[in-house]
Enzyme design. Structure first.
Site, PDB file in Angstrom:
ATOM      1  N   CYS A 164      35.163  29.431  33.890  1.00 25.76           N
ATOM      2  CA  CYS A 164      34.200  29.472  34.983  1.00 25.76           C
ATOM      3  C   CYS A 164      34.176  30.813  35.703  1.00 25.76           C
ATOM      4  O   CYS A 164      33.191  31.151  36.363  1.00 25.76           O
ATOM      5  CB  CYS A 164      34.512  28.354  35.974  1.00 25.76           C
ATOM      6  SG  CYS A 164      34.371  26.693  35.275  1.00 25.76           S
ATOM      7  N   ALA A 165      35.259  31.583  35.613  1.00 26.68           N
ATOM      8  CA  ALA A 165      35.302  32.893  36.271  1.00 26.68           C
ATOM      9  C   ALA A 165      34.443  33.925  35.548  1.00 26.68           C
ATOM     10  O   ALA A 165      34.174  35.003  36.087  1.00 26.68           O
ATOM     11  CB  ALA A 165      36.738  33.402  36.356  1.00 26.68           C
TER      12      ALA A 165
END
Length: 380
Positions: A164-165
């Site tokens: 998700c980063a």
């Protein structure tokens, strides 16, 4: 014989040099993202009923149901009908589906992002492709260059392991690239089919929660080295919380990617909020006093804690919360969708200051600071 300093014209020798005019620094601008979600929809009510019917004897079912209900996710979009999603035909078939769906869906999103940035494929110097829900080699970047007539010398930066980063990382790497090459333009593409990672045999509470949290989505955005309306990127940074690399992870097996989620993940804003504050302080800003915030909506606790630790109102994260409510956690595409919602709300005032951040495995935060810039033609 005296030698003239290199580059100094003879007529100027012995004269005082006139003061040099400061050259205005060109800032890379993150333009309006284009976002697409698949056509199949599953509601929160359907998700809860599926959990009840498929795991009626699970000893922690009440806890899992409560956690899923508390995510605030109302609807999610998935690339297959739910009946097909719940099957597991094997990793090979799932990965083939990932590739086919990416090729079918990504070009339209890319074209919209290019149109919004008022650029052609031939204006792009680097493609940064982020995804953690399927695997291709060569990356989809190679296929895009061939299929959409990008220049054959377009650089390729695929990022597959930041989860998700990666949305924040893609913005930051585009910023870095356009800082190194001020006339360049970068294309960011995020493609996430989280539903293809559903594992029917994973019955831990973290897995059951993820089954009700993650959705599918695609996004693309251009970072222009010069021109454009959007966020002029000024500073970026990264921070990793020590000794947390197993808190969000994949266990890769013959059946594919098995998502591991530690129960301590919702507490990570306590150490990450100071990292956001430190980045802002380095820039002479106060992270508690900015005009807009675009952050990864991993879950409601993330947004609630950021509000508390940064001492900003809950309303500051309304765009991220809207993404979570309507699409669920769409992994690396969240920050781009939240930014799209800011654009659709009319953007911000010229020179308004803001923060972007993505959070993911590591535990890693990818952070950026920038000002809202409206181009001379006034296009928002």
């Amino acid at each position: 014989m005296d030698h003239l300093p290199t580059g100094e014209p003879p007529s100027r020798r012995g004269e005082e040099s006139p003061p040099r005019r400061k050259k205005a620094r060109s800032m890379a601008t993150l333009c309006r993202p284009a976002v697409s979600v698949p056509e199949h929809v599953i509601t929160m009510e359907e998700t809860l009923e599926l959990a009840r019917s498929r795991h009626p004897d699970h000893p922690q079912l009440p806890l899992a149901l409560r956690l899923i209900a508390n995510t605030g996710v109302r609807t999610r979009h998935i690339v297959q009908p739910i009946e097909e999603t719940l099957k597991h035909p094997g990793f090979e078939e799932r990965n083939n589906l990932y590739e086919a769906e990416a090729k079918a869906r990504v070009p339209a999103v890319v074209q919209r992002a290019l149109d919004d940035a008022e650029l052609l494929t031939t204006d792009i110097d680097v493609i940064i492709y982020v995804s953690c829900t399927g695997f291709m080699m060569p990356s989809l970047t190679a296929w895009l260059i061939n299929s959409m007539n990008f220049n054959t010398d377009t650089r390729q930066i695929p990022i597959a392991q930041l989860g998700c980063a990666a949305g924040g990382a893609a913005i930051n790497r585009a910023h870095d690239f356009c800082t190194a090459y001020p006339d360049a333009n970068a294309l960011i593409v995020a493609c996430e089919f989280c539903s293809l990672c559903y594992q029917p045999t994973d019955l831990g509470v973290g897995s059951l929660l993820s089954n009700g949290l993650f959705g599918d989505g695609l996004a693309a955005a251009v970072v222009r080295g010069k021109g454009g309306t959007g966020i002029e990127l000024e500073r970026n940074g990264s921070y990793l919380i020590p000794k947390t690399e197993d808190w969000i992870a994949y266990d890769v097996r013959a059946t594919g990617f098995h998502f591991l989620l530690d129960k301590r993940v919702p507490t990570t804003m306590a150490p990450l909020a100071p990292a956001l504050q430190e980045l802002a302080q380095q820039h002479g800003w106060d992270a508690s006093d900015l005009d807009f915030y675009i952050v990864h909506a991993g879950g409601p606790r993330i947004l609630d804690d950021l509000s508390k630790f940064l001492e900003v109102p809950q309303e500051a994260f309304r765009f991220s919360r809207a993404t979570l409510t309507e699409y669920g956690n769409i992994a690396s595409a969240v920050v781009l969708d939240a930014l799209r919602r800011l654009f659709e709300a009319g953007g911000a005032e010229h020179a308004a200051r803001g923060l972007l951040a993505g959070f993911g495995p590591g535990i890693t935060a990818e952070m950026a600071l920038g000002r809202w810039h409206i181009s001379k033609n006034g296009k928002k």
